[in-house]
Design a protein around this motif. Sequence first.
Motif, PDB file in Angstrom:
ATOM      1  N   TRP A 140     -27.503  80.291  50.323  1.00 57.77           N
ATOM      2  CA  TRP A 140     -28.987  79.614  50.463  1.00 57.77           C
ATOM      3  C   TRP A 140     -29.290  79.559  51.601  1.00 57.77           C
ATOM      4  N   ASN A 141     -30.397  79.190  51.890  1.00 57.57           N
ATOM      5  CA  ASN A 141     -31.088  79.200  53.286  1.00 57.57           C
ATOM      6  C   ASN A 141     -30.995  77.839  54.044  1.00 57.57           C
ATOM      7  N   LEU A 142     -30.822  77.875  55.297  1.00 60.71           N
ATOM      8  CA  LEU A 142     -30.841  76.433  55.977  1.00 60.71           C
ATOM      9  C   LEU A 142     -32.142  76.183  56.254  1.00 60.71           C
ATOM     10  N   PRO A 143     -32.453  74.876  56.355  1.00 65.54           N
ATOM     11  CA  PRO A 143     -33.741  74.388  56.452  1.00 65.54           C
ATOM     12  C   PRO A 143     -34.564  75.165  57.743  1.00 65.54           C
ATOM     13  N   PRO A 144     -35.879  75.048  57.702  1.00 64.03           N
ATOM     14  CA  PRO A 144     -36.666  75.883  58.651  1.00 64.03           C
ATOM     15  C   PRO A 144     -36.268  75.241  60.060  1.00 64.03           C
ATOM     16  N   ALA A 177     -30.658  69.396  64.269  1.00 62.11           N
ATOM     17  CA  ALA A 177     -30.219  69.310  62.700  1.00 62.11           C
ATOM     18  C   ALA A 177     -30.158  68.093  62.234  1.00 62.11           C
ATOM     19  N   ASP A 178     -30.594  67.832  61.010  1.00 55.59           N
ATOM     20  CA  ASP A 178     -30.378  66.710  60.326  1.00 55.59           C
ATOM     21  C   ASP A 178     -29.313  66.590  59.296  1.00 55.59           C
ATOM     22  N   PRO A 179     -27.899  65.963  59.652  1.00 57.80           N
ATOM     23  CA  PRO A 179     -26.909  66.259  58.846  1.00 57.80           C
ATOM     24  C   PRO A 179     -26.893  65.810  57.494  1.00 57.80           C
ATOM     25  N   ARG A 180     -27.814  64.339  57.309  1.00 63.40           N
ATOM     26  CA  ARG A 180     -28.095  64.001  56.011  1.00 63.40           C
ATOM     27  C   ARG A 180     -28.940  64.938  55.049  1.00 63.40           C
ATOM     28  N   MET A 181     -29.813  65.462  55.566  1.00 66.86           N
ATOM     29  CA  MET A 181     -30.753  66.472  54.934  1.00 66.86           C
ATOM     30  C   MET A 181     -29.751  67.753  54.479  1.00 66.86           C
ATOM     31  N   LEU A 191     -28.980  69.075  50.821  1.00 62.45           N
ATOM     32  CA  LEU A 191     -29.026  70.552  50.380  1.00 62.45           C
ATOM     33  C   LEU A 191     -28.098  71.158  49.736  1.00 62.45           C
ATOM     34  N   ALA A 192     -27.027  70.857  50.538  1.00 65.20           N
ATOM     35  CA  ALA A 192     -25.808  71.512  50.063  1.00 65.20           C
ATOM     36  C   ALA A 192     -25.239  71.074  48.704  1.00 65.20           C
ATOM     37  N   ALA A 193     -25.301  69.951  48.536  1.00 68.42           N
ATOM     38  CA  ALA A 193     -25.087  69.173  47.235  1.00 68.42           C
ATOM     39  C   ALA A 193     -26.042  69.575  45.825  1.00 68.42           C
TER      40      ALA A 193
END
Length: 292
Positions: free
Chosen positions: A189-193, A201-205, A209-211
Amino acid sequence: MSRAVTVGLDGSNESLAAAEWAVREARLRGLPLRLVNVWEPQPYIQAPLLGGETMQHRAERIPRETADELRLRHPDVEITVDQVAGRPGTILPDEARDAELLVLGSRGLSGVAGFMVGSVGMATVAHTERPVVLVRAEEKAEVERVPGPTANRPVVLGLDTEHPDDSVIEFAFDAAARRATALHVVHGWNLPPYYAYGLPADPRMNAQLAAHEADSLAETLRPWRQKFPAVEVVERSRSGKPANHLVEASRDAALVVVGRRTRRSPLGAHIGPVTHAVLHHATSPVAVVPHD
């Protein structure tokens, strides 16, 4: 009348490896094996390099001798031979129509791990509505070194959770079940834009997303785990390009299974970018399963 496992045979090392893979697959499925030799008729020319043997005579000899060798090693598999005149890129998709699956040889890239998929192979993959498996010449040597059909190597499935197709998933589960081996399901899956724009980077986001992607993969596979309870399933949901993850997973795989969306237009290759990349760079046999 049951379908057969069909293999395209031209006498090359790649096609002989494909025939060896196909006869083992036929045994696993309890089906006959059909060797199809497609040759293009040429004006009669004596061939000194073939010791005076004509092209037609050589074309007739190759499948007959290959079938005899396979029967000696696999006496429990029914093997038939057919010879068809015409262009392989046109004939093979037609021959695949009534087959359980079609198996073709694919040349390894010189100096680079992977396949060299020629025009015939690509045309066949693109235009047949039956599963096609591509096998490297090196696969035969690996099988001969290690006894057993898979040497405990897993089957790998590339899965798009946004557009999962039952026929592709079932093919992979069935392949793993027949080999009594594990199924590794790879989802990229793609990483955030903001990564593309160089923003922090936003570690929480990222974790959310990974979950979410992992949950989506697990939910897609839930009914298939119930249908194939004996198959051990390993789920791999990772960020990044799916093709890269599949090529990496192919190094230890018995078989990589990918899908191809069927299009009715006669123009174009109709092979998606992920499947195209896997076909050229995977180091294990690759099964391409068409779907709507």
